[in-house]
Design a protein around this motif. Structure first.
Motif, PDB file in Angstrom:
ATOM      1  N   HIS A 102      12.413  13.146  54.270  1.00 40.05           N
ATOM      2  CA  HIS A 102      12.223  13.959  53.440  1.00 40.05           C
ATOM      3  C   HIS A 102      10.837  14.183  52.710  1.00 40.05           C
ATOM      4  O   HIS A 102      10.386  15.201  52.365  1.00 40.05           O
ATOM      5  CB  HIS A 102      13.506  14.305  52.668  1.00 40.05           C
ATOM      6  CG  HIS A 102      14.710  14.708  53.472  1.00 40.05           C
ATOM      7  ND1 HIS A 102      16.037  14.567  53.094  1.00 40.05           N
ATOM      8  CD2 HIS A 102      14.684  15.221  54.863  1.00 40.05           C
ATOM      9  CE1 HIS A 102      16.905  15.120  53.983  1.00 40.05           C
ATOM     10  NE2 HIS A 102      16.000  15.299  55.183  1.00 40.05           N
TER      11      HIS A 102
ATOM     12  N   ASP B 168      24.681  10.719  59.060  1.00 34.48           N
ATOM     13  CA  ASP B 168      25.357  10.505  57.905  1.00 34.48           C
ATOM     14  C   ASP B 168      25.164  11.305  56.741  1.00 34.48           C
ATOM     15  O   ASP B 168      25.944  11.811  55.958  1.00 34.48           O
ATOM     16  CB  ASP B 168      25.253   8.998  57.468  1.00 34.48           C
ATOM     17  CG  ASP B 168      25.855   7.920  58.523  1.00 34.48           C
ATOM     18  OD1 ASP B 168      26.622   8.560  59.305  1.00 34.48           O
ATOM     19  OD2 ASP B 168      25.459   6.872  58.395  1.00 34.48           O
ATOM     20  N   TRP B 169      23.847  11.772  56.546  1.00 32.21           N
ATOM     21  CA  TRP B 169      23.374  12.572  55.606  1.00 32.21           C
ATOM     22  C   TRP B 169      23.908  14.131  55.691  1.00 32.21           C
ATOM     23  O   TRP B 169      24.044  14.812  54.774  1.00 32.21           O
ATOM     24  CB  TRP B 169      21.676  12.600  55.375  1.00 32.21           C
ATOM     25  CG  TRP B 169      21.340  13.544  54.157  1.00 32.21           C
ATOM     26  CD1 TRP B 169      21.123  13.083  53.121  1.00 32.21           C
ATOM     27  CD2 TRP B 169      20.746  14.573  54.148  1.00 32.21           C
ATOM     28  NE1 TRP B 169      20.619  13.874  52.089  1.00 32.21           N
ATOM     29  CE2 TRP B 169      20.211  15.050  52.998  1.00 32.21           C
ATOM     30  CE3 TRP B 169      20.595  15.929  55.102  1.00 32.21           C
ATOM     31  CZ2 TRP B 169      19.870  16.141  52.441  1.00 32.21           C
ATOM     32  CZ3 TRP B 169      20.174  16.811  54.766  1.00 32.21           C
ATOM     33  CH2 TRP B 169      19.969  17.238  53.620  1.00 32.21           C
TER      34      TRP B 169
ATOM     35  N   LYS C  82      22.933  21.609  51.212  1.00 34.37           N
ATOM     36  CA  LYS C  82      22.011  20.316  50.919  1.00 34.37           C
ATOM     37  C   LYS C  82      20.423  20.862  51.093  1.00 34.37           C
ATOM     38  O   LYS C  82      19.552  20.115  50.461  1.00 34.37           O
ATOM     39  CB  LYS C  82      22.249  19.372  52.105  1.00 34.37           C
ATOM     40  CG  LYS C  82      23.655  18.772  51.995  1.00 34.37           C
ATOM     41  CD  LYS C  82      23.434  17.229  52.555  1.00 34.37           C
ATOM     42  CE  LYS C  82      24.745  16.990  52.424  1.00 34.37           C
ATOM     43  NZ  LYS C  82      24.451  15.222  52.413  1.00 34.37           N
TER      44      LYS C  82
ATOM     45  N   VAL D 195      16.315   8.260  55.149  1.00 35.74           N
ATOM     46  CA  VAL D 195      16.278   9.848  55.013  1.00 35.74           C
ATOM     47  C   VAL D 195      15.414  10.392  53.718  1.00 35.74           C
ATOM     48  O   VAL D 195      14.700  11.310  54.117  1.00 35.74           O
ATOM     49  CB  VAL D 195      17.821  10.385  54.516  1.00 35.74           C
ATOM     50  CG1 VAL D 195      17.672  11.868  54.367  1.00 35.74           C
ATOM     51  CG2 VAL D 195      18.865   9.898  55.599  1.00 35.74           C
ATOM     52  N   ASP D 196      15.495   9.633  52.529  1.00 39.82           N
ATOM     53  CA  ASP D 196      14.358  10.019  51.534  1.00 39.82           C
ATOM     54  C   ASP D 196      12.753   9.839  51.996  1.00 39.82           C
ATOM     55  O   ASP D 196      12.196  10.644  51.654  1.00 39.82           O
ATOM     56  CB  ASP D 196      14.505   8.908  50.625  1.00 39.82           C
ATOM     57  CG  ASP D 196      16.047   9.103  49.813  1.00 39.82           C
ATOM     58  OD1 ASP D 196      16.753  10.159  50.102  1.00 39.82           O
ATOM     59  OD2 ASP D 196      16.324   8.363  49.133  1.00 39.82           O
TER      60      ASP D 196
ATOM     61  N   ALA E  73      20.239   5.619  53.451  1.00 38.99           N
ATOM     62  CA  ALA E  73      19.747   6.759  52.576  1.00 38.99           C
ATOM     63  C   ALA E  73      18.103   6.498  52.530  1.00 38.99           C
ATOM     64  O   ALA E  73      17.353   7.391  52.109  1.00 38.99           O
ATOM     65  CB  ALA E  73      20.567   6.767  51.463  1.00 38.99           C
TER      66      ALA E  73
ATOM     67  N   ALA F 129      21.337   7.476  60.094  1.00 38.44           N
ATOM     68  CA  ALA F 129      21.094   7.909  58.864  1.00 38.44           C
ATOM     69  C   ALA F 129      21.130   9.385  58.353  1.00 38.44           C
ATOM     70  O   ALA F 129      21.634  10.039  57.620  1.00 38.44           O
ATOM     71  CB  ALA F 129      19.775   7.113  58.247  1.00 38.44           C
ATOM     72  N   LEU F 130      20.540  10.264  59.491  1.00 36.39           N
ATOM     73  CA  LEU F 130      20.470  11.758  59.337  1.00 36.39           C
ATOM     74  C   LEU F 130      21.542  12.496  59.571  1.00 36.39           C
ATOM     75  O   LEU F 130      22.193  13.160  58.898  1.00 36.39           O
ATOM     76  CB  LEU F 130      19.356  12.317  60.156  1.00 36.39           C
ATOM     77  CG  LEU F 130      17.881  11.697  59.863  1.00 36.39           C
ATOM     78  CD1 LEU F 130      16.825  12.170  60.837  1.00 36.39           C
ATOM     79  CD2 LEU F 130      17.635  12.371  58.454  1.00 36.39           C
TER      80      LEU F 130
END
Length: 158
Positions: free
Chosen positions: A130, A37-38, A154, A126-127, A123, A34-35
């Motif tokens: 963060h 991909d971000w 970003k 990631v959210d 995502a 996920a990270l």
């Protein structure tokens, strides 16, 4: 410069937050995916495997309370790529391979800590991560981007 000196405090804070996200929501490879991909250059678990989990743990110092997954992995001899297993397995010294035993280890440690698990992916992971470290990211977004290895453009979206 030793490896211990090379672990920036922001990096360690990030890795601790990642472990909490793993304990509550995922497993190491899904968070790493996920990270990356971000936009992160490397996932946190793969990065720690490259440095050495014992080195990461030692860098926290004697007074720091270790996170349960990292402490258990080091106690079990899972020290990272140089020994062939950490968050991932490295058969024959090659690339990272998912290790389902780590998923069991994470679930056990979450259960021991009585942490509820709410599975997330992509995502959403990631959210959540963060959000957990938002204050640190916002205090120095460009420094965070450089230290944690994601594109500087970003940083403004955090």
């Amino acid at each position: 410069m030793t490896l211990l000196a090379a672990i920036h405090p922001m990096q360690d804070m990030f890795w601790r937050a990642c472990e909490q996200v793993i304990l509550r929501h995922s497993n190491p490879w899904e968070l790493d995916d996920a990270l990356t991909d971000w936009g992160y250059r490397i996932g946190p678990c793969a990065a720690q495997d490259l440095i050495g989990l014992d080195v990461v743990l030692d860098a926290r110092g004697q007074g720091a309370h270790p996170t349960p997954v990292l402490a258990r992995m080091v106690a079990e001899g899972r020290l990272g790529k140089r020994v062939g297993w950490g968050f991932y397995r490295y058969p024959g010294g090659g690339g990272a391979v998912v290790d389902p035993l780590i998923e069991d280890l994470v679930r056990e440690e979450a259960w021991f800590a009585k942490l509820p698990r709410d599975e997330l992916e992509g995502a959403a992971l990631v959210d959540v991560l963060h959000a957990e470290i938002a204050d640190q990211l916002r205090s120095d977004p460009r420094g965070a981007a450089a230290c944690l290895g994601f594109p500087a453009y970003k940083a403004m979206s955090l």
